[in-house]
Design a protein around this motif. Structure first.
Motif, PDB file in Angstrom:
ATOM      1  N   VAL A   1       0.842  -1.206   0.000  1.00  0.00           N
ATOM      2  CA  VAL A   1       0.000   0.000   0.000  1.00  0.00           C
ATOM      3  C   VAL A   1       0.877   1.256   0.000  1.00  0.00           C
ATOM      4  O   VAL A   1       0.624   2.216  -0.731  1.00  0.00           O
ATOM      5  CB  VAL A   1      -0.939  -0.044   1.226  1.00  0.00           C
ATOM      6  N   LEU A   2       1.931   1.236   0.817  1.00  0.00           N
ATOM      7  CA  LEU A   2       2.823   2.398   0.865  1.00  0.00           C
ATOM      8  C   LEU A   2       3.593   2.555  -0.432  1.00  0.00           C
ATOM      9  O   LEU A   2       3.850   3.671  -0.871  1.00  0.00           O
ATOM     10  CB  LEU A   2       3.788   2.286   2.056  1.00  0.00           C
ATOM     11  N   SER A   3       3.948   1.428  -1.058  1.00  0.00           N
ATOM     12  CA  SER A   3       4.631   1.509  -2.356  1.00  0.00           C
ATOM     13  C   SER A   3       3.739   2.178  -3.379  1.00  0.00           C
ATOM     14  O   SER A   3       4.196   2.975  -4.193  1.00  0.00           O
ATOM     15  CB  SER A   3       5.009   0.122  -2.866  1.00  0.00           C
ATOM     16  N   ARG A   4       2.451   1.855  -3.315  1.00  0.00           N
ATOM     17  CA  ARG A   4       1.513   2.479  -4.249  1.00  0.00           C
ATOM     18  C   ARG A   4       1.455   3.981  -4.005  1.00  0.00           C
ATOM     19  O   ARG A   4       1.455   4.784  -4.938  1.00  0.00           O
ATOM     20  CB  ARG A   4       0.120   1.864  -4.100  1.00  0.00           C
ATOM     21  N   TYR A   5       1.472   4.369  -2.743  1.00  0.00           N
ATOM     22  CA  TYR A   5       1.466   5.795  -2.398  1.00  0.00           C
ATOM     23  C   TYR A   5       2.729   6.470  -2.941  1.00  0.00           C
ATOM     24  O   TYR A   5       2.669   7.542  -3.539  1.00  0.00           O
ATOM     25  CB  TYR A   5       1.388   5.947  -0.875  1.00  0.00           C
ATOM     26  N   LEU A   6       3.877   5.818  -2.741  1.00  0.00           N
ATOM     27  CA  LEU A   6       5.139   6.408  -3.199  1.00  0.00           C
ATOM     28  C   LEU A   6       5.151   6.549  -4.720  1.00  0.00           C
ATOM     29  O   LEU A   6       5.592   7.569  -5.254  1.00  0.00           O
ATOM     30  CB  LEU A   6       6.323   5.545  -2.751  1.00  0.00           C
ATOM     31  N   ARG A   7       4.643   5.543  -5.403  1.00  0.00           N
ATOM     32  CA  ARG A   7       4.601   5.603  -6.874  1.00  0.00           C
ATOM     33  C   ARG A   7       3.732   6.755  -7.332  1.00  0.00           C
ATOM     34  O   ARG A   7       4.054   7.473  -8.291  1.00  0.00           O
ATOM     35  CB  ARG A   7       4.044   4.300  -7.456  1.00  0.00           C
ATOM     36  N   ASN A   8       2.626   6.939  -6.639  1.00  0.00           N
ATOM     37  CA  ASN A   8       1.715   8.015  -6.964  1.00  0.00           C
ATOM     38  C   ASN A   8       2.373   9.376  -6.783  1.00  0.00           C
ATOM     39  O   ASN A   8       2.262  10.252  -7.649  1.00  0.00           O
ATOM     40  CB  ASN A   8       0.502   7.909  -6.044  1.00  0.00           C
ATOM     41  N   GLU A   9       3.069   9.548  -5.671  1.00  0.00           N
ATOM     42  CA  GLU A   9       3.736  10.824  -5.408  1.00  0.00           C
ATOM     43  C   GLU A   9       4.759  11.123  -6.501  1.00  0.00           C
ATOM     44  O   GLU A   9       4.849  12.237  -7.013  1.00  0.00           O
ATOM     45  CB  GLU A   9       4.443  10.793  -4.038  1.00  0.00           C
ATOM     46  N   CYS A  10       5.523  10.088  -6.861  1.00  0.00           N
ATOM     47  CA  CYS A  10       6.575  10.286  -7.880  1.00  0.00           C
ATOM     48  C   CYS A  10       5.957  10.645  -9.226  1.00  0.00           C
ATOM     49  O   CYS A  10       6.439  11.531  -9.929  1.00  0.00           O
ATOM     50  CB  CYS A  10       7.421   9.023  -8.035  1.00  0.00           C
ATOM     51  N   ILE A  11       4.900   9.962  -9.561  1.00  0.00           N
ATOM     52  CA  ILE A  11       4.331  10.161 -10.894  1.00  0.00           C
ATOM     53  C   ILE A  11       3.630  11.515 -10.974  1.00  0.00           C
ATOM     54  O   ILE A  11       3.662  12.185 -12.015  1.00  0.00           O
ATOM     55  CB  ILE A  11       3.418   8.970 -11.256  1.00  0.00           C
ATOM     56  N   ASN A  12       3.020  11.944  -9.872  1.00  0.00           N
ATOM     57  CA  ASN A  12       2.395  13.265  -9.864  1.00  0.00           C
ATOM     58  C   ASN A  12       3.428  14.369 -10.019  1.00  0.00           C
ATOM     59  O   ASN A  12       3.209  15.335 -10.740  1.00  0.00           O
ATOM     60  CB  ASN A  12       1.614  13.485  -8.558  1.00  0.00           C
TER      61      ASN A  12
END
Lengths: 255, 247
Positions: A83-94
């Motif tokens: 779940v946290l990896s998904r959050y991190l990926r989202n932050e990076c992509i944004n």
């Protein structure tokens, strides 16, 4: 740790100024299987020991690519880690979308830490039960961070989390002054190594984050074992030698 | 298409879909004309006049249309001056938060260019544009960057750019005379050549220009100055020759 009357709720302080639920969350990290991280000025390497639930099941994924320049290795509750990896990926992509540039890893870990902290201050939440070794790049070079369920984060030259991590940490500390080739990662994991039970990933300047193939890892392990036999014969063998592996991290220099 | 009366009735629900911006009452008021930008040996050079027109009146004569952004970038704008000032406030906040990190990372010209593109495009999609054409130039870690963002959210980067009339009058000159690695003096001469053409041919331009420079070391916006013009063409002599009584 023993049960006590202050440990039911994350929003209850103990008289000694401790939040037991947060400490219990950090216990969950210590119970997970090992993850090790190591960095040089230009590269960071992550390695994890993969435990399978049974001989018939597949291994749990503990290494996640977050972006071309960032990856994480987790220890603890893998579901929380996902779940946290998904959050991190989202932050990076944004960030990439708005600025067309990679999010500096130092800024990413702060966001992750702040997210973890929220869970230590809400009565209806629980802390994330996972520790993350975040390996990434920014303008100043390569960095390795450890993000804790408590919401703290620290930068490291080398670190290990999960079960038997203390042995790995001691091993890495003892070699702090010498060159630290990639192969020490394998030693640090502290298990009888075969490529099927460990995952190794690397990120560096000019080298996007990627998980090294099982075959390449096996070659490294084999080279490691032959060298260990060789150095056992001559005392004080030169640790600086590299097995000529193109994926290996550059030896650590004094920072 | 419907007639204007029907469109006004329909526009009660979603005016931005039915009416043009002018019909909605959106007009640019105080506008700046062309901005020109070129890469040269040490970085970027940008030029613009200091005029703010109020429709066809050349009302304001000392408007600085180029500003330094952070450590690495220069922003020049044509179009509505108040919108340019609004953009400067957005960027000011952006740079402030970037500086507050104090972690050795900083926003370079490419990042700011993309950020501006997001802002302009999103505003256009809401039918509430910032009426500007922006030139964003800068140098970071030895890399020179020069780009444009228009009010529609179109964006591109190149070795030489211009906005407004500059696209039609300056760009052809730059295409034929710009070359890689020009010295500061050569680059200024080339810009002045373009500025002079714009002065003669763009009715919203005034004879008061500023040149701005950005290099790895930093940015400088030079004080305003004028160019020498020549009006002694034979065709301009005795203008009343064929129109007796004209004034």
């Amino acid at each position: 740790m023993f049960r006590n009357q202050y440990d039911t709720d994350v929003t209850t302080w103990s008289p000694a100024g401790r939040l037991f639920q947060v400490e219990y969350a950090m216990e969950a990290v210590k119970q997970g299987s090992a993850a090790v991280g190591l960095r040089s000025r230009t590269h960071v390497v992550l390695a994890t020991v993969n435990k399978a639930a049974s001989d018939l099941s597949s291994h749990q994924r503990k290494v996640f690519k977050i972006d071309d320049h960032v990856g994480v290795a987790i220890a603890g509750l893998t579901a929380d880690g996902r779940v946290l990896s998904r959050y991190l990926r989202n932050e990076c992509i944004n960030h990439s979308f708005v600025y067309e540039a990679p999010l500096p890893v130092g800024r990413l870990v702060v966001r992750l830490a702040d997210k973890a902290q929220v869970c230590t201050q809400r009565s209806w939440k629980r802390p994330y039960g996972v520790g993350l070794l975040v390996a990434g790049l920014d303008e100043l070079g390569a960095h390795l961070y450890y993000n804790c369920p408590s919401g703290n984060y620290f930068e490291y030259q080398a670190f290990a989390i999960g079960s038997r991590s203390q042995a790995a940490k001691t091993y890495l500390e003892r070699r702090a002054d010498k060159g630290r080739p990639l192969r020490h990662q394998g030693d640090a994991a502290g298990e009888k190594l075969t490529s099927s039970i460990c995952t190794v990933a690397i990120v560096g300047i000019g080298e996007p984050f990627h998980i090294i193939s099982e075959q390449a890892v096996q070659e490294m392990v084999d080279a490691l074992e032959t060298r260990e036999e060789a150095t056992a014969e001559q005392s004080g063998g030169d640790m600086q030698d590299e097995s000529g592996n193109p994926d290996a991290a550059a030896p650590m220099e004094e920072i | 298409m419907y007639c204007i009366e029907d469109r006004f009735l329909m526009s009660k629900c979603m005016p931005e879909w039915i009416l043009t911006l002018e019909e909605q009452g959106w007009y640019p008021y105080v506008t700046g004309t062309s901005v020109i930008g070129i890469k040269y040996k040490d970085g970027i050079l940008m030029a613009a006049d200091t005029g703010g027109s109020y429709g066809s009146t050349l009302r304001y004569k000392s408007v600085e249309r180029m500003k330094v952004i952070g450590k690495h970038s220069l922003l020049g704008a044509s179009g509505e001056i108040s919108d340019f000032q609004e953009i400067l406030r957005y960027l000011d906040e952006l740079i402030l938060y970037d500086n507050m990190w104090d972690d050795g990372n900083s926003l370079g010209p490419k990042e700011i260019h993309n950020y501006l593109n997001r802002v302009m495009y999103n505003r256009r999609n809401k039918f509430n544009p910032l009426w500007n054409s922006l030139v964003l130039g800068g140098v970071k870690n030895g890399n020179k960057y020069l780009g444009v963002v228009t009010m529609l959210g179109a964006h591109y980067a190149d070795n030489h750019v211009a906005t407004g009339f500059g696209n039609h009058l300056a760009v052809p000159i730059l295409r034929s005379e710009w070359k890689e690695g020009m010295s500061f003096e050569e680059a200024v001469k080339l810009l002045e050549k373009c500025l002079l053409v714009l002065l003669y041919r763009d009715r919203s331009s005034i004879n008061k220009f500023q040149i701005a420079k950005i290099t790895e070391e930093g940015a400088t916006i030079y004080p305003a100055y004028s160019l020498k013009t020549f009006w002694g063409f034979s065709a301009f002599q005795n203008p009343g020759q064929f129109a007796e009584g004209t004034w």
